[in-house]
Design an enzyme around this catalytic site. Structure first.
Site, PDB file in Angstrom:
ATOM      1  N   CYS A 137       8.908 -12.765  -6.231  1.00 57.51           N
ATOM      2  CA  CYS A 137       7.645 -12.987  -6.935  1.00 57.51           C
ATOM      3  C   CYS A 137       7.911 -13.167  -8.429  1.00 57.51           C
ATOM      4  O   CYS A 137       8.730 -12.463  -9.022  1.00 57.51           O
ATOM      5  CB  CYS A 137       6.709 -11.810  -6.700  1.00 57.51           C
ATOM      6  SG  CYS A 137       5.100 -12.036  -7.465  1.00 57.51           S
ATOM      7  N   CYS A 185       5.365  -6.778 -12.189  1.00 61.48           N
ATOM      8  CA  CYS A 185       4.697  -5.484 -11.966  1.00 61.48           C
ATOM      9  C   CYS A 185       5.756  -4.379 -11.825  1.00 61.48           C
ATOM     10  O   CYS A 185       6.614  -4.450 -10.932  1.00 61.48           O
ATOM     11  CB  CYS A 185       3.813  -5.557 -10.718  1.00 61.48           C
ATOM     12  SG  CYS A 185       2.754  -7.027 -10.707  1.00 61.48           S
ATOM     13  N   CYS A 238       6.784  -2.707  -8.432  1.00 60.50           N
ATOM     14  CA  CYS A 238       6.882  -3.508  -7.202  1.00 60.50           C
ATOM     15  C   CYS A 238       8.301  -3.899  -6.815  1.00 60.50           C
ATOM     16  O   CYS A 238       9.071  -4.422  -7.628  1.00 60.50           O
ATOM     17  CB  CYS A 238       6.014  -4.754  -7.337  1.00 60.50           C
ATOM     18  SG  CYS A 238       5.919  -5.683  -5.798  1.00 60.50           S
ATOM     19  N   CYS A 254      -4.524  -6.655   7.431  1.00 52.14           N
ATOM     20  CA  CYS A 254      -4.396  -7.125   6.043  1.00 52.14           C
ATOM     21  C   CYS A 254      -3.064  -7.834   5.865  1.00 52.14           C
ATOM     22  O   CYS A 254      -2.011  -7.281   6.195  1.00 52.14           O
ATOM     23  CB  CYS A 254      -4.419  -5.951   5.072  1.00 52.14           C
ATOM     24  SG  CYS A 254      -5.793  -4.848   5.294  1.00 52.14           S
ATOM     25  N   CYS A 268      -8.259  -9.278   6.160  1.00 53.73           N
ATOM     26  CA  CYS A 268      -8.147  -9.020   4.722  1.00 53.73           C
ATOM     27  C   CYS A 268      -6.866  -9.709   4.260  1.00 53.73           C
ATOM     28  O   CYS A 268      -5.857  -9.694   4.993  1.00 53.73           O
ATOM     29  CB  CYS A 268      -8.042  -7.513   4.478  1.00 53.73           C
ATOM     30  SG  CYS A 268      -7.780  -7.113   2.737  1.00 53.73           S
ATOM     31  N   CYS A 323     -11.982  -5.622  -1.942  1.00 51.79           N
ATOM     32  CA  CYS A 323     -11.134  -4.437  -1.778  1.00 51.79           C
ATOM     33  C   CYS A 323     -10.351  -4.309  -3.086  1.00 51.79           C
ATOM     34  O   CYS A 323      -9.536  -5.173  -3.402  1.00 51.79           O
ATOM     35  CB  CYS A 323     -10.192  -4.638  -0.585  1.00 51.79           C
ATOM     36  SG  CYS A 323      -8.976  -3.318  -0.412  1.00 51.79           S
ATOM     37  N   ARG A 379      -9.780   4.402   0.341  1.00 49.60           N
ATOM     38  CA  ARG A 379      -8.600   4.412   1.229  1.00 49.60           C
ATOM     39  C   ARG A 379      -7.447   5.199   0.623  1.00 49.60           C
ATOM     40  O   ARG A 379      -6.997   4.913  -0.495  1.00 49.60           O
ATOM     41  CB  ARG A 379      -8.141   2.985   1.540  1.00 49.60           C
ATOM     42  CG  ARG A 379      -6.955   2.981   2.511  1.00 49.60           C
ATOM     43  CD  ARG A 379      -6.563   1.573   2.943  1.00 49.60           C
ATOM     44  NE  ARG A 379      -7.681   0.905   3.553  1.00 49.60           N
ATOM     45  CZ  ARG A 379      -8.006  -0.365   3.325  1.00 49.60           C
ATOM     46  NH1 ARG A 379      -7.289  -1.105   2.537  1.00 49.60           N
ATOM     47  NH2 ARG A 379      -9.054  -0.890   3.924  1.00 49.60           N
TER      48      ARG A 379
END
Ligand code: SAM
Ligand code: DTB
Ligand code: SF4
Length: 334
Positions: free
Chosen positions: A57, A61, A64, A101, A132, A192, A264
């Protein structure tokens, strides 16, 4: 005076900090009162996750495993074939998940990639599961296309407070995230959105993140609260662990601020005791990620979760619905 069923969008930071500072028993009592006014406290919604495109990616972040900027030793993968996604969704359904998801390690999807993901969404929907996806930033026309294709939920987290954000991510802004959420909301897709705790943020940052979520024009239908999964090779690896009771407090405050939303208990359950998870449910968490894998890290085995639900007398939503349907069928047959 607002009653227990009212939804507010004007919370001040001071009010939220005051909630976080309440004596623990008072805070949990208030969270339970709010929870019981809106939900059956013994029912839990379960979603299974699948990484449909892993690693490499372009974002940075700090938490991550999938950023190309961190050396985490993760095998990168291309977008999964449709058949693999369908088999994973079938397996999740067989274990009792009600929502599936799909997550992709993208800054944002191209329109071409979006069409490939839409095929997945439609195939998963056809299995009778809620859908999702989390693909990074979305433009308005992409959100509209997803709505038209029948997507149920889009996950896009604020992650942390606007003030702490720059210490975690530099390749996109907090405002970019709000813009994506606005596109999803305007398209009529369920939102979400939540964040991560335990990244070295302060209690004020936790209050500010919850304030941003609760003061959105409409509360997200689903609010994932993740505990940082520390991945070796990421900048946040080695961050001091958050006090578990502070995690529970933050969940309780999320429940109070967003009374009608599913809160959640998300990443991080693998490191939590059964007793800690029970406290999280008492604080008003009524949803989890269910299945052995999150995106790239482990989650508790479904057998272990089933046993925990049994010990706590919790019923998975899909199971309750299956039972109701079965009861109706029996009644008709009888
Ligand atoms: N690439 C897309 C994006 O970032 O919008 C979608 C996938 S991304 C992995 C989804 C969310 O997972 C992140 O926003 C973050 O809140 C959460 N997450 C990722 N890695 C995590 C970790 N190590 N611990 C806890 N939560 C994590
Ligand atoms: C969310 O809030 N948590 C999920 C989901 N949305 C996409 C992701 C958790 C990822 C945990 C680390 C990993 O497995 O890579
Ligand atoms: Fe990429 Fe999403 Fe990971 Fe950020 S959280 S590095 S955008 S996969």
């Amino acid at each position: 005076m607002l009653d227990a069923l009212s939804l507010r969008h004007d919370w001040s930071r001071e009010e939220i900090e005051a909630l976080l500072e309440l004596p623990f028993n008072d805070l949990l009592f208030r969270a339970q009162q709010v929870h019981r006014a809106h939900f059956d406290p013994n029912r839990i919604q379960v979603s299974s996750l699948l990484s449909i495109k892993t690693g490499a990616c372009s974002e940075d972040c700090g938490y991550c495993s999938q950023s190309a900027k961190h050396s985490t030793g993760l095998e990168k993968e291309k977008l999964l074939p449709l058949e693999d996604v369908v088999s994973a969704a079938e397996a999740a359904k067989a274990k009792g998940a009600s929502r599936f998801c799909m997550g992709a390690a993208w800054r944002n999807p191209t329109d071409k990639n979006l069409e490939r993901v839409i095929e997945m969404v439609q195939a998963v929907h056809d299995l009778g599961l809620e859908t999702c996806i989390t693909l990074g930033m979305l433009e308005a026309h992409q959100a509209q296309r997803l709505k038209q294709a029948g997507l149920d939920y889009y996950n896009h987290n604020l992650d942390t407070s606007p003030e702490f954000y720059g210490q975690v991510i530099s390749t996109r802004t907090f405002q970019d995230r709000l813009d994506t959420l606005a596109h999803v909301r305007q398209a009529g897709i369920n939102v979400c959105s939540g964040g991560i705790l335990g990244m070295g943020e302060s209690r004020t940052d936790r209050a500010r993140m919850l304030q941003e979520l609760a003061n959105l024009p409409k509360h997200p239908e689903s609010v994932p609260i993740n505990l940082l999964v520390q991945v070796e090779g990421t900048p946040l690896f080695g961050t001091d662990a958050l006090d578990p009771l502070e995690f529970v407090r933050t969940l309780a405050v999320a429940r109070i601020l967003m009374p009608a939303s599913y809160v959640r208990l998300s990443a991080g359950r693998g490191e939590m005791s059964d007793e800690m998870q029970a406290l999280c449910f008492l604080a008003g968490a009524n949803s989890i990620f269910y299945g052995e894998r999150l995106l790239t890290t482990d989650n508790p085995d479904t057998d272990k979760d089933q046993l925990l639900f049994q010990r706590l007398g919790l019923q998975m939503e899909a199971h309750v619905e299956t039972e109701v349907k079965a009861a109706k069928t029996c009644a008709r047959a009888g």
